[in-house]
Design an enzyme around this catalytic site. Structure first.
Site, short mmCIF file in Angstrom:
data_model
loop_
_atom_site.label_atom_id
_atom_site.label_comp_id
_atom_site.label_asym_id
_atom_site.label_seq_id
_atom_site.Cartn_x
_atom_site.Cartn_y
_atom_site.Cartn_z
N GLU A 150 0.81 -1.23 0.00
CA GLU A 150 0.00 0.00 0.00
C GLU A 150 0.84 1.27 0.00
O GLU A 150 0.81 2.06 0.95
CB GLU A 150 -0.97 -0.01 1.19
CG GLU A 150 -2.04 -1.09 1.07
CD GLU A 150 -3.14 -0.97 2.13
OE1 GLU A 150 -2.94 -0.25 3.13
OE2 GLU A 150 -4.18 -1.61 1.95
N GLU A 308 -6.53 -7.92 -0.57
CA GLU A 308 -6.86 -7.98 0.86
C GLU A 308 -8.29 -7.53 1.08
O GLU A 308 -8.72 -6.55 0.48
CB GLU A 308 -6.02 -6.98 1.67
CG GLU A 308 -4.58 -7.28 1.85
CD GLU A 308 -3.91 -6.15 2.66
OE1 GLU A 308 -4.59 -5.43 3.42
OE2 GLU A 308 -2.70 -6.00 2.52
C1 GAL Z 1 -4.14 -2.97 5.18
C2 GAL Z 1 -2.69 -3.43 5.22
C3 GAL Z 1 -2.56 -4.78 5.91
C4 GAL Z 1 -3.32 -4.78 7.20
C5 GAL Z 1 -4.75 -4.40 6.93
C6 GAL Z 1 -5.63 -4.43 8.15
O1 GAL Z 1 -4.23 -1.62 4.87
O2 GAL Z 1 -2.19 -3.53 3.91
O3 GAL Z 1 -1.20 -5.07 6.12
O4 GAL Z 1 -2.75 -3.88 8.09
O5 GAL Z 1 -4.79 -3.11 6.40
O6 GAL Z 1 -6.95 -4.08 7.85
#
Ligand code: GAL
Length: 659
Positions: A150, A308
């Site tokens: 990110e 994710e």
């Molecule tokens: C994202 C990040 C992950 C984790 C996740 C939790 O933004 O890429 O590593 O922290 O949030 O929701």
């Protein structure tokens, strides 16, 4: 270039076995098999383990994991761990720590704690990525590379000495001549004329407003610095492991402001996006749909990856609501409906310690006796049934203009009203289209939009001459354009287009605006024919356009609130306010005029999306919904439907065409 493996829809997520005793790997592999997990992201934050001392690379611990996963048929998306530089590195090179706009140098203990412009960071990145690439070259488990994590979230802009040095190089390359910079930045205002590049600082905190053109350029520069840090890694990986796709994950709609994804997407082999629900927001599945449509759009319509999302609650919002039964399934399938070829989670197993121990995982703290695990297993089975969708496309007849430069410029200081934000109008239009069951693409205003029946421009504040001409050509050739207020106001340097507003669009819209009349907080005005509006009113003078609806009250009572201008073979509409409830009606009028087909009579809790001949029906409401005009076989239960399908509350039905 999409990763060749796994076949079908990829299912899995971030996997961090290094946080657990060695034995957990066997248990996890067994669970992955049970759920049908076929792809995991490894090593995301493992720099400290991969390089425990400068120049000493240790991959043995990781080999064991990669080999075991491979044996179990789970493919690996291997990360470069540059989002988490280790403590020894920060101690040795403290100058890499980013500095905020207010002048605070951040400390170690979190992540993203190195500035993308810092030479020591770039050099260490190159050495580490080379070592990693050489070590895993040819390993059959590694199907793709996941660079960093990110970019831009939360570290968008850095104000350290390395950033300022790089900024001056960027400015010289951009403007060549300092007088060109002075002109672009309107430096005669407040006496800011520069005589030497060395006089130029980053637009750091000031007790009054800093030159907006300078800030806009700093946003462009900063985003570009992250891209350089990414490209450095990508080029090395391409050289070492040709044919293995390289990506980095975008931060979805929640945290995407600082990264211009149109530019980023060109640098990736496959677009990867993250999305997290804003738990307390009603109808947050609409924001999810927007995030997915945006990811597909920046990917140019090609398949993309949901890198994710969460199985249940996150841990970083004020109140972290657990997902309701069925919600994770609806979320996952909505991403697939909108073009994702993967459903991946942060993370496989919930952590026992550290900052994210209250974040859900596919395997929650409660273990496999939980409803959450049962839902994960069921989702894996569902996704196997959708394998044939891989690579198929989603087509849209309507496009929404989304330009990050306009986003940045619109939200700088001292605008006519604090209620003018990029997302406010964007979300309003997107939501209205979603409720009309219209699937949309997002577009940059300079690109070829001729294939869309309708293009909507919600508060496109910054619009270049070239983009305005593009919109003009689109309408003349038969397109239908709906523009919302505060559009076409400034050029690429945040300089107002000459003459009355909206300078870039006056001719196209067939009108001019004499004066803005922003409304007070909570103030509303009424529109002739019914309905109220908020935020904005202005004095529109038609010059070719005709008034469709007037303001009935407020500072512009008796003057147009909605206009229409027939131009060439097309029509340009202009909406000079923010309707409280009537936006859908305005949109429906434009969609009907343009002949955009869409299902009628469905409740606006039913999400209907078509992908590759399949129809996804996602019922977000509490009542069953019957959808007419659908024939085919339900993918999940094999039931044949002739002409109509009923979707239970909270359920998802996917109908495949009958061969
Ligand atoms: C994202 C990040 C992950 C984790 C996740 C939790 O933004 O890429 O590593 O922290 O949030 O929701």
């Amino acid at each position: 270039m999409y990763p060749e493996r796994p076949a079908g829809i990829a299912f899995g997520g971030d996997y961090n076995p290094e946080q657990w005793p060695r034995e957990i790997l066997e248990e996890d592999v067994a669970l992955m098999r049970e759920a049908g997990v076929n792809l995991v992201s490894l090593g995301l934050f493992s720099w400290a383990l991969m390089e425990p001392a400068e120049g000493r690379y240790e991959f043995g611990w990781l080999d064991e994991i990669v080999d075991r996963l491979h044996e179990a048929g789970v493919a690996v998306d291997l990360a470069t761990p540059t989002a988490a530089p280790p403590a020894w590195f920060i101690r040795k090179y403290p100058d890499v720590l980013p500095v905020t706009r207010e002048g605070t140098r951040i400390g170690f203990g979190g992540r993203q704690s190195a500035c993308s412009s810092a030479p020591a960071f770039r050099e260490a990145t190159a050495r580490l990525v080379r070592a990693l690439g050489e070590h895993y070259r040819g390993h059959p488990a590694v199907v793709m590379w996941h660079v960093h994590n990110e970019y831009g979230a939360p570290l968008g802009e850095c104000y350290c000495e390395h950033s300022v040095a790089a900024w001056r190089v960027w400015l010289k390359a951009t403007y060549r001549d300092i007088s060109a910079l002075n002109e672009a930045w309107g430096a005669t205002f407040w006496g800011q004329t520069y005589t030497d590049w060395a006089e130029i600082d980053a637009p750091r905190f000031n007790h009054t407003v800093v030159n907006p053109a300078q800030r806009l350029d700093y946003a462009r520069f900063s985003d570009g610095q992250h891209r350089e840090h990414y490209a450095l890694q990508r080029d090395l990986l391409r050289e070492l492991t040709p044919g293995i796709p390289v990506t980095t994950n975008f931060a979805g709609t929640v945290n995407c402001k600082s990264a211009d994804l149109w530019q980023w997407a060109r640098e990736l082999d496959v677009v990867a996006n993250d999305h997290y629900l804003q738990a307390e927001r009603p109808d947050n599945h609409i924001d999810l749909a927007m995030s997915a449509d945006l990811a597909r759009s920046v990917a140019g319509g090609a398949p993309w990856m949901l890198m994710e999302h969460s199985a249940g609650a996150v841990n970083w919002q004020p109140r972290n609501l657990a997902k309701r039964p069925g919600e994770m399934r609806r979320n996952s399938l909505a991403h697939v409906a909108r073009g994702s070829d993967s459903v991946l989670f942060f993370q496989f197993r919930a952590s026992r310690f550290g900052a994210e121990k209250f974040h859900s995982g596919m395997v929650p703290h409660a273990g496999t006796g939980s409803e959450q695990w049962r839902e994960v297993v069921r989702l894996g089975a569902d996704l196997r049934k959708l394998a044939g969708l891989r690579g198929s496309r989603v087509r849209a007849e309507v496009a929404v203009v989304w330009d990050w430069e306009s986003y940045w410029a619109l939200e700088l200081d001292w605008r006519p009203s604090v209620d003018l934000t990029f997302r406010e109008r964007m979300d309003a239009f997107y939501e209205a289209l979603w409720r009309e069951h219209v699937t949309v693409d997002f577009v940059h205003p300079s690109t070829d939009i001729s294939g869309y029946r309708v293009v909507v421009a919600p508060s496109s504040y910054l619009l270049t001459e070239a983009s305005a001409k593009n919109l003009h050509r689109y309408v003349e050739a038969g397109g239908n354009l709906l523009v919302s207020y505060f559009s076409g106001i400034v050029d690429e340097h945040d300089t107002i287009h000459p003459g009355a507003h909206p300078g870039a669009l006056r001719e196209l819209l067939g009108l001019s605006v004499e004066e803005f009349h922003p409304l007070r907080e909570h103030e509303t005005v009424t529109l002739a024919g019914g309905g109220t509006a908020r935020i904005w009113s202005e004095r529109v003078h038609p010059a070719g356009a005709v008034a469709v609806r007037d303001f009935a009250t407020g500072p512009d009572a008796g003057h147009p609130a909605l206009t229409r201008h027939d131009l060439g073979a097309g029509t340009a509409w202009y909406l000079a306010t923010a309707p409280v409830t009537g936006l859908r009606e305005v949109l429906a009028q434009v969609l009907d005029h343009a002949g955009v087909s869409r299902p009628r009579g469905l409740p606006d809790t039913l999400e209907l999306v078509r992908r590759g001949g399949h129809v996804f029906l996602i019922n977000h409401g509490d009542e069953p919904v019957t959808v007419e005009g659908v024939t085919g076989t339900s993918v999940f239960d094999g039931v044949r439907h002739e002409g109509s399908v009923t979707v239970a509350p909270g359920a998802v039905t996917v109908i495949a065409p009958t061969p």
